[in-house]
Scaffold this active site. Structure first.
Site, PDB file in Angstrom:
ATOM      1  CG  ASP A 119      -6.614  -4.226   8.091  1.00 24.90           C
ATOM      2  OD1 ASP A 119      -5.743  -4.553   7.289  1.00 24.90           O
ATOM      3  OD2 ASP A 119      -7.184  -3.112   8.064  1.00 24.90           O
ATOM      4  CG  HIS A 129      -5.351  -0.511   5.731  1.00 24.14           C
ATOM      5  ND1 HIS A 129      -5.885  -1.765   5.899  1.00 24.14           N
ATOM      6  CD2 HIS A 129      -5.492  -0.232   4.418  1.00 24.14           C
ATOM      7  CE1 HIS A 129      -6.333  -2.216   4.736  1.00 24.14           C
ATOM      8  NE2 HIS A 129      -6.097  -1.301   3.823  1.00 24.14           N
ATOM      9  NE  ARG A 150      -3.718  -2.339   2.376  1.00 30.20           N
ATOM     10  CZ  ARG A 150      -3.518  -3.518   2.955  1.00 30.20           C
ATOM     11  NH1 ARG A 150      -2.389  -3.767   3.611  1.00 30.20           N
ATOM     12  NH2 ARG A 150      -4.430  -4.458   2.869  1.00 30.20           N
ATOM     13  NE  ARG A 191      -9.366  -8.368   3.907  1.00 30.56           N
ATOM     14  CZ  ARG A 191      -8.739  -7.477   3.156  1.00 30.56           C
ATOM     15  NH1 ARG A 191      -7.673  -6.855   3.607  1.00 30.56           N
ATOM     16  NH2 ARG A 191      -9.159  -7.219   1.927  1.00 30.56           N
TER      17      ARG A 191
END
Ligand code: NAD
Length: 311
Positions: A151, A178, A91, A154
């Site tokens: 996250d 993140h 990212r 998940r």
């Protein structure tokens, strides 16, 4: 803020994440009006037509292609425009391209509506949230990144499968960046007040595997289908409902930390109370020594990467 009868959300970026966020908002009946803006005019027109055709199944909502003028009477702007990760990219690799976009659109957003609440989704989400806060320091409570909402979802899904418990009853968070330096709050994770470590089926090694699976899920998904969008779009709808309904929901959004366990001047995710005016406050967590070290490491990683932001 407009009144409850006119809940209007403008989404900038009508790609995978922007269009599915619009779809989740329609399905959740979170807004009366949804506006999409994108530099790709044929894409945004087609996305809007397709979304409009879902309305008879979900219920009334105005969906249209718009401009920055639409922000004037919007309650929330969701930023999903810019480059996404390509296979193998982190990212943080997206920083140059996407921070140039935020530099350009940030002033347009707050000029149109100084009271707007901004949900940053574009990656690297913590750094772009920080960039916008740095540009508009007085708006810091109104600016939040979706952060580790995804996250955490998940992690809860995977833990729910492992312990055979509904994921909405899994009290566990991933916090920090993140991204690759994020970490789970194992010391306080619990199911119905029973500490995870005492719950039948607990196995420390298995927990580490589950966390790594949650952390690396984006890489696995992107390998197979180029982008991730259903789960983040659900998180956006959850967050938008918390804001518009002034719900005081606790969500791990990314926001500016000031003297938070001695961390200041960077955005990252900690559980925060979210309501109609944005981030009401961040919860002061009790962290064990390891978690505190991990939080500080996440802050260092982001501060180093923030040097790459376009100013
Ligand atoms: P995408 O390429 O499908 O969509 C991006 C869209 O932005 C494109 O349609 C493009 O035309 C548009 N765009 C580019 N510059 C623009 C500008 N200046 N103004 C308006 N529109 C512009 O990408 P995607 O898969 O939708 O991902 C979007 C972003 O969301 C990426 O940065 C991705 O990494 C991020 N993302 C974040 C999370 C999270 O949890 N925060 C999860 C998934 C994806």
């Amino acid at each position: 803020m407009t009144n409850d009868h006119n809940r209007k959300i403008t989404i900038i970026g009508a790609g995978f994440v922007g269009s599915t966020s619009a779809f989740s908002l329609i399905a959740a009946q979170a807004a009366n009006e949804i506006v999409l803006i994108d530099v790709n005019t044929s894409l945004v027109r087609s996305q809007v037509m397709d979304l409009q055709h879902s309305i008879p199944s979900w219920g009334q909502c105005q969906v249209k292609v718009g401009t920055y003028d639409d922000i004037r009477d919007s309650d929330i702007v969701v930023i999903t425009c810019g480059a996404n990760q390509k296979p193998g990219e982190t990212r943080l690799d997206l920083i140059k391209k996407n921070s140039a976009i935020i530099k350009d659109i940030g002033p347009k957003i707050f000029k149109a509506n100084p009271g707007i609440i901004v949900i940053m989704v574009t990656n690297p989400v913590d750094l772009l949230t920080f960039q916008l806060v740095r540009m508009f320091p007085k708006k810091q409570k109104q600016i939040m990144g979706s952060g580790t909402i995804l996250d955490t979802a998940r992690l809860r899904f995977l833990l729910g499968q492992h312990f055979k418990v509904n994921p909405t009853s899994m009290h566990a968070y991933i916090i920090g960046e993140h991204g690759d330096s994020e970490f789970p709050l194992w010391s306080t994770a619990n199911i119905g007040q029973i500490p995870l470590a005492k719950y039948p089926g607990y196995d420390a090694k298995k927990m580490d595997r589950i966390f790594n699976q949650a952390k690396n899920a984006a890489y696995a998904i992107i390998k197979g289908k180029q982008a991730t969008y259903y789960a983040i779009s659900s998180g956006v709808a959850h967050l938008a409902k918390a804001i518009l309904g002034d719900k005081n929901s606790v969500l791990p959004v990314s926001s500016l930390l000031t003297n938070y366990h001695s961390i200041s001047n960077i955005c990252l995710s900690v559980p925060s109370v979210i309501g109609r005016n944005g981030v009401k406050h961040q919860l002061r967590l009790s962290l064990n020594t390891r978690e505190l070290r991990q939080l500080k490491k996440s802050a260092r990683t982001l501060k180093q990467a923030a040097k790459g932001l376009v100013t």
